[in-house]
Design a protein around this motif. Structure first.
Motif, PDB file in Angstrom:
ATOM      1  N   ARG A  78       0.812  -1.227   0.000  1.00  0.00           N
ATOM      2  CA  ARG A  78       0.000   0.000   0.000  1.00  0.00           C
ATOM      3  C   ARG A  78       0.836   1.264   0.000  1.00  0.00           C
ATOM      4  O   ARG A  78       0.543   2.214  -0.707  1.00  0.00           O
ATOM      5  CB  ARG A  78      -0.903   0.039   1.226  1.00  0.00           C
ATOM      6  N   THR A  79       1.875   1.290   0.806  1.00  0.00           N
ATOM      7  CA  THR A  79       2.651   2.521   0.978  1.00  0.00           C
ATOM      8  C   THR A  79       4.029   2.446   0.327  1.00  0.00           C
ATOM      9  O   THR A  79       4.662   3.472   0.143  1.00  0.00           O
ATOM     10  CB  THR A  79       2.849   2.827   2.470  1.00  0.00           C
ATOM     11  N   GLY A  80       4.504   1.257   0.038  1.00  0.00           N
ATOM     12  CA  GLY A  80       5.859   1.074  -0.475  1.00  0.00           C
ATOM     13  C   GLY A  80       6.913   1.107   0.616  1.00  0.00           C
ATOM     14  O   GLY A  80       8.079   0.834   0.379  1.00  0.00           O
ATOM     15  N   MET A  81       6.508   1.440   1.829  1.00  0.00           N
ATOM     16  CA  MET A  81       7.488   1.611   2.907  1.00  0.00           C
ATOM     17  C   MET A  81       8.122   0.290   3.319  1.00  0.00           C
ATOM     18  O   MET A  81       7.475  -0.757   3.297  1.00  0.00           O
ATOM     19  CB  MET A  81       6.828   2.242   4.117  1.00  0.00           C
ATOM     20  N   ALA A  82       9.380   0.399   3.720  1.00  0.00           N
ATOM     21  CA  ALA A  82      10.090  -0.763   4.237  1.00  0.00           C
ATOM     22  C   ALA A  82       9.582  -1.018   5.652  1.00  0.00           C
ATOM     23  O   ALA A  82       9.653  -0.144   6.502  1.00  0.00           O
ATOM     24  CB  ALA A  82      11.590  -0.498   4.243  1.00  0.00           C
ATOM     25  N   ARG A  83       9.060  -2.211   5.878  1.00  0.00           N
ATOM     26  CA  ARG A  83       8.551  -2.565   7.208  1.00  0.00           C
ATOM     27  C   ARG A  83       9.593  -3.292   8.030  1.00  0.00           C
ATOM     28  O   ARG A  83       9.472  -3.358   9.244  1.00  0.00           O
ATOM     29  CB  ARG A  83       7.320  -3.464   7.078  1.00  0.00           C
ATOM     30  N   CYS A  84      10.542  -3.938   7.370  1.00  0.00           N
ATOM     31  CA  CYS A  84      11.601  -4.599   8.126  1.00  0.00           C
ATOM     32  C   CYS A  84      12.930  -4.490   7.411  1.00  0.00           C
ATOM     33  O   CYS A  84      12.999  -4.447   6.196  1.00  0.00           O
ATOM     34  CB  CYS A  84      11.286  -6.048   8.452  1.00  0.00           C
ATOM     35  N   ALA A  85      13.966  -4.427   8.237  1.00  0.00           N
ATOM     36  CA  ALA A  85      15.341  -4.326   7.764  1.00  0.00           C
ATOM     37  C   ALA A  85      15.696  -5.598   6.987  1.00  0.00           C
ATOM     38  O   ALA A  85      15.004  -6.609   7.137  1.00  0.00           O
ATOM     39  CB  ALA A  85      16.264  -4.136   8.969  1.00  0.00           C
ATOM     40  N   PRO A  86      16.722  -5.544   6.184  1.00  0.00           N
ATOM     41  CA  PRO A  86      17.748  -4.499   6.160  1.00  0.00           C
ATOM     42  C   PRO A  86      17.470  -3.331   5.204  1.00  0.00           C
ATOM     43  O   PRO A  86      18.305  -2.435   5.124  1.00  0.00           O
ATOM     44  CB  PRO A  86      18.997  -5.257   5.716  1.00  0.00           C
ATOM     45  N   ALA A  87      16.358  -3.305   4.519  1.00  0.00           N
ATOM     46  CA  ALA A  87      16.054  -2.148   3.666  1.00  0.00           C
ATOM     47  C   ALA A  87      15.487  -1.023   4.524  1.00  0.00           C
ATOM     48  O   ALA A  87      14.747  -1.280   5.479  1.00  0.00           O
ATOM     49  CB  ALA A  87      15.057  -2.545   2.583  1.00  0.00           C
ATOM     50  N   PHE A  88      15.823   0.201   4.176  1.00  0.00           N
ATOM     51  CA  PHE A  88      15.303   1.365   4.892  1.00  0.00           C
ATOM     52  C   PHE A  88      14.441   2.236   4.000  1.00  0.00           C
ATOM     53  O   PHE A  88      13.503   2.856   4.458  1.00  0.00           O
ATOM     54  CB  PHE A  88      16.445   2.206   5.467  1.00  0.00           C
ATOM     55  N   ASP A  89      14.798   2.304   2.729  1.00  0.00           N
ATOM     56  CA  ASP A  89      14.083   3.192   1.817  1.00  0.00           C
ATOM     57  C   ASP A  89      12.884   2.479   1.218  1.00  0.00           C
ATOM     58  O   ASP A  89      12.901   1.268   0.963  1.00  0.00           O
ATOM     59  CB  ASP A  89      15.009   3.662   0.698  1.00  0.00           C
ATOM     60  N   ALA A  90      11.849   3.262   0.956  1.00  0.00           N
ATOM     61  CA  ALA A  90      10.627   2.724   0.360  1.00  0.00           C
ATOM     62  C   ALA A  90      10.848   2.378  -1.109  1.00  0.00           C
ATOM     63  O   ALA A  90      11.744   2.923  -1.756  1.00  0.00           O
ATOM     64  CB  ALA A  90       9.508   3.751   0.492  1.00  0.00           C
ATOM     65  N   ILE A  91      10.022   1.485  -1.623  1.00  0.00           N
ATOM     66  CA  ILE A  91       9.980   1.231  -3.055  1.00  0.00           C
ATOM     67  C   ILE A  91       8.932   2.165  -3.666  1.00  0.00           C
ATOM     68  O   ILE A  91       8.025   2.632  -2.977  1.00  0.00           O
ATOM     69  CB  ILE A  91       9.660  -0.253  -3.373  1.00  0.00           C
ATOM     70  N   ALA A  92       9.092   2.434  -4.940  1.00  0.00           N
ATOM     71  CA  ALA A  92       8.180   3.351  -5.630  1.00  0.00           C
ATOM     72  C   ALA A  92       6.794   2.716  -5.769  1.00  0.00           C
ATOM     73  O   ALA A  92       6.640   1.488  -5.692  1.00  0.00           O
ATOM     74  CB  ALA A  92       8.740   3.692  -7.010  1.00  0.00           C
ATOM     75  N   ARG A  93       5.790   3.577  -5.931  1.00  0.00           N
ATOM     76  CA  ARG A  93       4.416   3.113  -6.115  1.00  0.00           C
ATOM     77  C   ARG A  93       3.796   3.814  -7.319  1.00  0.00           C
ATOM     78  O   ARG A  93       4.157   4.942  -7.643  1.00  0.00           O
ATOM     79  CB  ARG A  93       3.546   3.449  -4.901  1.00  0.00           C
ATOM     80  N   TRP A  94       2.834   3.140  -7.925  1.00  0.00           N
ATOM     81  CA  TRP A  94       2.099   3.701  -9.053  1.00  0.00           C
ATOM     82  C   TRP A  94       0.606   3.585  -8.777  1.00  0.00           C
ATOM     83  O   TRP A  94       0.161   2.644  -8.092  1.00  0.00           O
ATOM     84  CB  TRP A  94       2.414   2.938 -10.338  1.00  0.00           C
ATOM     85  N   ARG A  95      -0.136   4.519  -9.345  1.00  0.00           N
ATOM     86  CA  ARG A  95      -1.600   4.451  -9.255  1.00  0.00           C
ATOM     87  C   ARG A  95      -2.083   3.321 -10.162  1.00  0.00           C
ATOM     88  O   ARG A  95      -1.604   3.148 -11.271  1.00  0.00           O
ATOM     89  CB  ARG A  95      -2.219   5.775  -9.709  1.00  0.00           C
ATOM     90  N   VAL A  96      -3.049   2.563  -9.652  1.00  0.00           N
ATOM     91  CA  VAL A  96      -3.619   1.447 -10.410  1.00  0.00           C
ATOM     92  C   VAL A  96      -5.090   1.739 -10.678  1.00  0.00           C
ATOM     93  O   VAL A  96      -5.821   2.131  -9.766  1.00  0.00           O
ATOM     94  CB  VAL A  96      -3.491   0.128  -9.612  1.00  0.00           C
TER      95      VAL A  96
END
Ligand code: FES
Length: 147
Positions: A78-96
């Motif tokens: 939904r948000t692209g946000m990283a919920r658990c490590a080791p990633a910190f940055d969000a992934i991109a999102r597109w409108r569907v």
């Protein structure tokens, strides 16, 4: 339209070709994008992990969460946000958009703040200093939380 191996999502993807709990990688312009379906909702997110760029399409879809195949970072569909490590940055999102029996992905959405709760909730008496022991992933995660 491209083949189902690398579909162009701007031209629409058949709703019936993606079952709940499944995902497929395709293109939106020059971007590699994953189209995922969860509980009859469609989501479009970036195809590369923000940690070491592993192909997220080879990971797992668990509920509304996408898990990286390499080091198991988790991202919210939904948000692209990283919920658990080791990633910190969000992934991109597109409108569907679902129009009839096709799903279209065209417009990239703005990034959300990665740690909105950490950025808005301040302790009554914030510590004057914090010591983080260790410079590995856990230390980096602690510093990213803005204690
Ligand atoms: S490359 Fe995805 S968690 Fe490391």
């Amino acid at each position: 339209m491209g083949s189902n191996d690398n579909p162009d999502f701007t031209k629409g993807f058949p709703v019936d070709d993606l079952q709940n709990g499944r995902m497929i990688q395709g293109k939106v312009g020059d971007d590699d994008v994953i189209l995922a379906r969860h509980a009859d909702e469609f989501f479009a997110v970036g195809a590369g992990c923000t940690h070491y760029h592993a192909p997220l399409a080879e990971g797992l879809l668990v509920g509304d969460e996408l898990r990286c195949p390499l080091h198991h970072a988790c991202f919210s569909l939904r948000t692209g946000m990283a919920r658990c490590a080791p990633a910190f940055d969000a992934i991109a999102r597109w409108r569907v958009e679902q129009i009839g029996d096709r799903v279209f992905v065209r417009e990239k959405l703005p990034a959300l703040a990665q740690y909105p709760e950490a950025n808005t909730k301040q302790p009554a008496r914030p510590p004057s200093s914090v010591v983080i022991v260790g410079g590995g992933a856990a230390g980096l995660a602690a510093s990213a939380q803005r204690l």
